[in-house]
Motif scaffolding. Structure first.
Motif, PDB file in Angstrom:
ATOM      1  N   GLU A 102       6.735   3.516  14.362  1.00  0.00           N
ATOM      2  CA  GLU A 102       6.091   3.523  15.491  1.00  0.00           C
ATOM      3  C   GLU A 102       7.038   4.153  16.790  1.00  0.00           C
ATOM      4  N   HIS A 103       8.394   3.926  16.546  1.00  0.00           N
ATOM      5  CA  HIS A 103       9.166   4.278  17.619  1.00  0.00           C
ATOM      6  C   HIS A 103       9.202   5.930  17.383  1.00  0.00           C
ATOM      7  N   VAL A 104       9.308   6.397  16.284  1.00  0.00           N
ATOM      8  CA  VAL A 104       9.080   7.947  16.010  1.00  0.00           C
ATOM      9  C   VAL A 104       7.981   8.279  16.746  1.00  0.00           C
ATOM     10  N   ARG A 105       6.839   7.810  16.599  1.00  0.00           N
ATOM     11  CA  ARG A 105       5.528   8.150  17.285  1.00  0.00           C
ATOM     12  C   ARG A 105       5.641   8.174  18.716  1.00  0.00           C
ATOM     13  N   LEU A 106       6.170   7.183  19.228  1.00  0.00           N
ATOM     14  CA  LEU A 106       6.332   6.973  20.728  1.00  0.00           C
ATOM     15  C   LEU A 106       7.305   8.169  21.311  1.00  0.00           C
ATOM     16  N   ILE A 107       8.496   8.543  20.524  1.00  0.00           N
ATOM     17  CA  ILE A 107       9.435   9.381  20.825  1.00  0.00           C
ATOM     18  C   ILE A 107       8.798  10.682  20.857  1.00  0.00           C
ATOM     19  N   GLU A 108       8.106  11.064  19.962  1.00  0.00           N
ATOM     20  CA  GLU A 108       7.255  12.131  19.774  1.00  0.00           C
ATOM     21  C   GLU A 108       6.414  12.375  20.886  1.00  0.00           C
ATOM     22  N   GLU A 109       5.583  11.421  21.504  1.00  0.00           N
ATOM     23  CA  GLU A 109       4.739  11.685  22.492  1.00  0.00           C
ATOM     24  C   GLU A 109       5.444  11.751  23.863  1.00  0.00           C
ATOM     25  N   TRP A 110       6.738  11.030  23.777  1.00  0.00           N
ATOM     26  CA  TRP A 110       7.571  11.270  25.221  1.00  0.00           C
ATOM     27  C   TRP A 110       7.994  12.778  25.268  1.00  0.00           C
ATOM     28  N   LEU A 111       8.380  13.242  24.064  1.00  0.00           N
ATOM     29  CA  LEU A 111       8.794  14.581  23.792  1.00  0.00           C
ATOM     30  C   LEU A 111       7.736  15.600  24.576  1.00  0.00           C
ATOM     31  N   LYS A 112       6.441  15.281  23.942  1.00  0.00           N
ATOM     32  CA  LYS A 112       5.501  16.134  24.684  1.00  0.00           C
ATOM     33  C   LYS A 112       5.258  16.391  25.983  1.00  0.00           C
ATOM     34  N   ARG A 113       5.665  15.091  26.804  1.00  0.00           N
ATOM     35  CA  ARG A 113       5.543  15.141  28.301  1.00  0.00           C
ATOM     36  C   ARG A 113       6.920  15.399  28.882  1.00  0.00           C
ATOM     37  N   THR A 114       8.029  16.029  28.245  1.00  0.00           N
ATOM     38  CA  THR A 114       9.274  16.403  28.574  1.00  0.00           C
ATOM     39  C   THR A 114       9.453  18.012  28.631  1.00  0.00           C
ATOM     40  N   PRO A 115       9.756  18.516  29.883  1.00  0.00           N
ATOM     41  CA  PRO A 115      10.017  20.013  29.617  1.00  0.00           C
ATOM     42  C   PRO A 115      10.843  20.557  28.569  1.00  0.00           C
ATOM     43  N   VAL A 116      10.502  21.675  28.116  1.00  0.00           N
ATOM     44  CA  VAL A 116      11.541  22.560  27.138  1.00  0.00           C
ATOM     45  C   VAL A 116      12.520  23.079  27.966  1.00  0.00           C
TER      46      VAL A 116
END
Length: 210
Positions: A180-194
Motif C-alpha cells: 500500500e505504501h508503494v501504491r501511495l508513493i506511485e500516486e504521489w509521483l504522478k502529481r510531482t513534476p519530472v
C-alpha cells in the motif's frame, strides 16, 4: 555569496540520480544494478515477537536515514527536498512507534547488531550515495519508492520461507502494508513534476573539502 559554496560537501557532487525529463518513462532514481544488489533475503526468524522486532528495526532505521538525508539537504540549501525527506522520516518513525505500542515495548527490543539483515542495513534503509545536492522532490520520491518495494519484497520472501505460523501471518500483513505504501508513493509521483534534463547543472557549484 551562495550558502552552498561555503559548506563542507557531505556527499560527492558526481553522485547523481538518473532521471531524464521529457522521456516517455523516467529512469529510476537508482541504477537497476544497485537496486538489485540491495535485495534482501532474511535469515530465519524464530518467533512472532522476533519478527516484530525486525519490523520495528526496519522502520526505525529508515526514519533515521531519511532524517540524515533531510539534514544534508538543508546544509546544501535545498529546503524543498529537505522537507520531503523530513516528512518521509516522520512517516517511518510513526510506523516504528505503532509497532512499539502494539507490542507494549517501551524501547527498541533488540540491539541493532542483532538484526538479521543480509547486508549491513535493513531493506528499507536508503543508501547515501543516492543523494545529489541538486536533487528535486521527484528524485526523493523515487528513492522512497525503491525502498518501499524492497521492504514489500522482504516481507513477501519471509512469508514464503518461514515455518512459523505467527511469523508468516505478521509477514503477510506487513507485505500488504508495504504494498500500500508503494501504491501511495506511485500516486504521489504522478502529481510531482519530472525534473528538466539539465537539473544537475550548477553554475555556482559548492567547494569540495575533505
Amino acid at each position: 555569496m551562495s550558502t552552498k559554496k561555503s559548506v563542507k560537501t557531505s556527499f560527492k557532487k558526481s553522485t547523481k540520480v538518473s532521471v531524464k525529463a521529457g522521456a516517455a518513462k523516467a529512469k529510476p532514481a537508482v541504477a537497476p544494478k544497485r537496486a538489485a544488489s540491495k535485495a534482501v533475503k532474511p535469515a530465519p526468524i524464530a518467533s512472532a515477537s522476533e519478527f516484530m522486532a525486525h519490523a520495528y528495526a526496519m522502520e526505525a532505521e529508515a526514519a533515521e536515514r531519511y532524517a540524515e538525508f533531510a539534514d544534508s539537504m538543508e546544509v546544501h540549501n535545498n529546503p524543498e527536498v529537505a522537507e520531503l525527506f523530513r516528512k518521509l522520516s516522520r512517516i517511518e518513525q510513526r510506523h516504528a512507534d505503532q509497532i512499539l505500542e502494539q507490542m507494549g515495548w517501551k524501547q527498541s527490543p533488540v540491539a541493532s547488531g542483532n538484526y538479521r539483515w543480509k547486508g549491513t542495513e535493513g531493506p528499507e534503509t536508503a543508501d547515501p550515495t543516492e543523494l545529489h545536492y541538486l536533487m528535486q522532490p521527484y528524485h526523493a520520491l523515487q528513492i522512497a519508492l525503491i525502498n518501499e518495494k524492497r521492504a514489500r519484497d522482504f516481507f513477501a520472501h519471509l512469508a514464503k520461507s518461514t515455518t512459523n505460523a505467527g511469523v508468516r501471518k505478521g509477514a503477510l500483513e506487513m507485505r500488504d502494508e508495504e504494498a500500500e505504501h508503494v501504491r501511495l508513493i506511485e500516486e504521489w509521483l504522478k502529481r510531482t513534476p519530472v525534473p528538466d534534463s539539465n537539473w544537475e547543472i550548477d553554475p555556482d557549484p559548492p567547494v569540495l573539502s575533505d
